[in-house]
Design a protein around this motif. Sequence first.
Motif, mmCIF file in Angstrom:
data_model
loop_
_atom_site.group_PDB
_atom_site.id
_atom_site.type_symbol
_atom_site.label_atom_id
_atom_site.label_comp_id
_atom_site.label_asym_id
_atom_site.label_seq_id
_atom_site.Cartn_x
_atom_site.Cartn_y
_atom_site.Cartn_z
ATOM 1 N N THR A 78 0.845 -1.210 0.000
ATOM 2 C CA THR A 78 0.000 0.000 0.000
ATOM 3 C C THR A 78 0.867 1.241 0.000
ATOM 4 N N HIS A 79 1.901 1.174 0.847
ATOM 5 C CA HIS A 79 2.672 2.371 1.174
ATOM 6 C C HIS A 79 3.906 2.542 0.289
ATOM 7 N N ARG A 110 2.741 4.715 7.269
ATOM 8 C CA ARG A 110 1.511 4.044 6.798
ATOM 9 C C ARG A 110 0.446 5.044 6.354
ATOM 10 N N SER A 113 -0.978 6.037 0.883
ATOM 11 C CA SER A 113 -1.463 4.891 0.103
ATOM 12 C C SER A 113 -1.385 5.261 -1.363
#
Length: 145
Positions: A78-79, A110, A113
């Motif tokens: 995601t990151h 985090r 995204s």
Amino acid sequence: MKLLVINGPNLNMLGIREPEIYGKDTYEDLIKLVSDAADKMNVHVDFFQSNHEGALVDRIQQAYGVYQGIVINPAAYTHTSVALLDAVKTVGIPTVEVHISDVRQREDFRQVSYIREACAGTVMGKGFAGYVEAMEILRQIVDGK
Ligand code: DQA
């Protein structure tokens, strides 16, 4: 309606991995919960999990013309992954991003995204139930077409 549920790295270790964050239920428990919910929704669902970014890109590409929606928990990718963002944009399949934990309450790294801008929605912090909510979002999108 055919949906593909994709899970990224380390999610095969659910139940073992940081249970204080992700809970004690296993990846197999997740599949059962989502399969049961899909049955009730009259949705066909397939699952894919990989620890490898390229394998996740390959699976998204293979979804083209086959699935009406994708539920994806890209996990750590995601990151970091522009490749996953580009893959979702490439196939143009409505996609919902899921996180078991509430990433907003976690580390700074985090908070980014990459995939989110290609997604129709994001569900986070709802545990395994977030995957079911993502399927419901996709159902509304597909039925609304
Ligand atoms: C996760 C959150 C990510 O930050 C982390 O790297 C994961 C799991 C979640 O489901 O909460 O692997 O996507």
